[in-house]
Design an enzyme around this catalytic site. Structure first.
Site, mmCIF file in Angstrom:
data_model
loop_
_atom_site.group_PDB
_atom_site.id
_atom_site.type_symbol
_atom_site.label_atom_id
_atom_site.label_comp_id
_atom_site.label_asym_id
_atom_site.label_seq_id
_atom_site.Cartn_x
_atom_site.Cartn_y
_atom_site.Cartn_z
ATOM 1 C CG ASN A 7 -1.975 -1.086 1.145
ATOM 2 O OD1 ASN A 7 -2.769 -1.108 0.216
ATOM 3 N ND2 ASN A 7 -1.990 -1.995 2.102
ATOM 4 C CB SER A 8 3.235 2.699 1.999
ATOM 5 O OG SER A 8 3.919 1.606 2.594
ATOM 6 C CE LYS A 11 10.580 -7.683 -0.006
ATOM 7 N NZ LYS A 11 10.331 -8.859 0.865
ATOM 8 C CE1 TYR A 89 -11.027 -15.723 1.198
ATOM 9 C CE2 TYR A 89 -11.229 -13.833 -0.262
ATOM 10 C CZ TYR A 89 -10.897 -14.363 0.976
ATOM 11 O OH TYR A 89 -10.443 -13.540 1.976
ATOM 12 N N GLY A 96 -6.684 -11.323 -1.630
ATOM 13 C CA GLY A 96 -5.474 -10.542 -1.866
ATOM 14 C C GLY A 96 -4.378 -11.414 -2.442
ATOM 15 C CB VAL A 97 -2.507 -11.224 -5.644
ATOM 16 C CG1 VAL A 97 -1.681 -9.935 -5.495
ATOM 17 C CG2 VAL A 97 -1.778 -12.232 -6.520
ATOM 18 C CG ASP A 98 -0.951 -9.507 -0.108
ATOM 19 O OD1 ASP A 98 -2.115 -9.868 -0.378
ATOM 20 O OD2 ASP A 98 -0.700 -8.680 0.803
ATOM 21 C CG ASP A 118 2.272 -10.529 4.111
ATOM 22 O OD1 ASP A 118 3.014 -9.684 4.644
ATOM 23 O OD2 ASP A 118 2.128 -10.617 2.888
ATOM 24 C CB SER A 121 -0.684 -1.773 5.653
ATOM 25 O OG SER A 121 0.357 -1.044 5.043
#
Length: 240
Positions: A7-8, A11, A89, A96-98, A118, A121
Site C-alpha cells: 500500500n505504501s 519491494k 473463496y 489478496g494476491v499477496d 504476512d 499494513s
C-alpha cells in the site's frame, strides 16, 4: 524482474539464472528509489508483479516500466487452484494476491499443514491443510492502523513521547498504547495457531515479519521474500 507492491511501497528483485542479483525498494514519490530501480538492468526478459495497490497506482507503475524497458508487466491474480493449492473463496480473484502467493511460496517448501502470516499494513493469517486446501484466514489491522484508529476515536488517549512496540506492560500512555498493540499482534498469531491445533508449521513474512518473529520468541520460519517466491512459481507456470 519481480515486484511485491504494497500500500505504501514496493519491494523488487532482479534474477539472473534463478539467482537474485539486485534488489531494492521503490516509492513513487522518491526519485532516488526510482533511479535505482530503472538503472538496475539494461533489459529484463520479463516483469512479474504482485500488487495490492489501487488500479491507478498499478497503471502508473506499469506505464513507467513500459517506457523504460518496452515490456508489458504481468500482474498476478489469485486463482481457484495453483500447483495444488486450492482457494476457499467463492470468488478466488477477490483474495489478496499477496496472501495467495505467500501460501504458494510456503507450500513449495513444506508439505504439511501451514500457518502463513504476512505482517504489513494489515496482519494476515492464513491456514492451509496438508492437502493444499485453504482452510480460511484472518485479516487484522497492522500496528500503524491500530494506533491511528485508537488516536482517532478516543479523546483522552494522546501522547508525544517515543515508545517502541514491546510486549511488557506499559508505564506511560505511549507505552500502554504501543505495547498493547504489540500484545494484540502477537496474541492474534498465537490464538490462530491454537485454533488450528497441533502439527502446523508457521511461516512469517512482510515488512513487520522480523519484528513479529522476535515477539513470538523466534517461533516459526521467517521468509522475507515469501510473496516473491510464490510469484516466481506462478509466473513460471505461465511461461511454460
Amino acid at each position: 524482474m519481480q515486484f511485491d507492491v504494497g500500500n505504501s511501497s514496493a519491494k523488487w528483485r532482479l534474477l539472473v539464472a534463478g539467482e537474485v542479483v539486485e534488489r531494492g525498494r521503490y516509492q513513487a514519490d522518491d526519485a532516488a528509489s526510482r533511479s535505482a530501480l530503472l538503472d538496475c538492468a539494461p533489459a529484463p526478459q520479463a516483469i512479474w508483479i504482485s500488487s495490492v495497490a489501487d488500479e491507478k497506482s498499478n497503471q502508473a507503475l506499469a506505464a513507467m516500466l513500459r517506457e523504460r524497458w518496452g515490456i508489458e508487466p504481468w500482474f498476478a491474480v489469485s486463482e481457484a487452484e495453483t500447483l495444488g493449492l486450492h482457494n476457499s473463496y467463492a470468488q478466488p480473484e477477490r483474495m489478496g494476491v499477496d496472501r495467495w502467493l505467500a501460501m504458494l511460496g510456503a507450500r513449495a517448501s513444506h508439505a504439511g499443514r501451514l500457518c502463513v502470516v504476512d505482517a504489513g499494513s494489515a496482519l494476515t493469517i492464513d491456514l492451509v491443510g496438508a492437502d493444499g486446501v485453504h482452510e480460511g484466514g484472518y485479516i487484522i489491522p497492522g500496528p500503524g492502523l491500530m494506533e491511528r484508529a485508537l488516536l482517532l476515536d478516543t479523546d483522552r488517549v494522546r501522547f508525544s513521547e517515543a515508545a517502541d512496540y514491546r510486549l511488557q506492560p506499559g508505564r506511560s500512555t505511549a507505552e500502554a498504547v504501543r505495547h498493547g498493540i504489540a500484545l494484540a499482534q502477537a496474541a492474534a498469531v498465537r490464538q490462530a495457531l491454537e485454533v488450528a491445533g497441533e502439527g502446523v508449521s508457521l511461516f512469517l513474512t512482510g515488512g513487520g515479519g522480523s519484528w513479529l518473529h522476535e515477539q513470538l520468541g523466534g517461533h516459526g520460519e521467517l521468509v522475507p521474500d515469501l510473496v516473491l517466491d510464490g510469484l516466481q512459481l506462478m509466473a513460471e507456470i505461465r511461461a511454460n
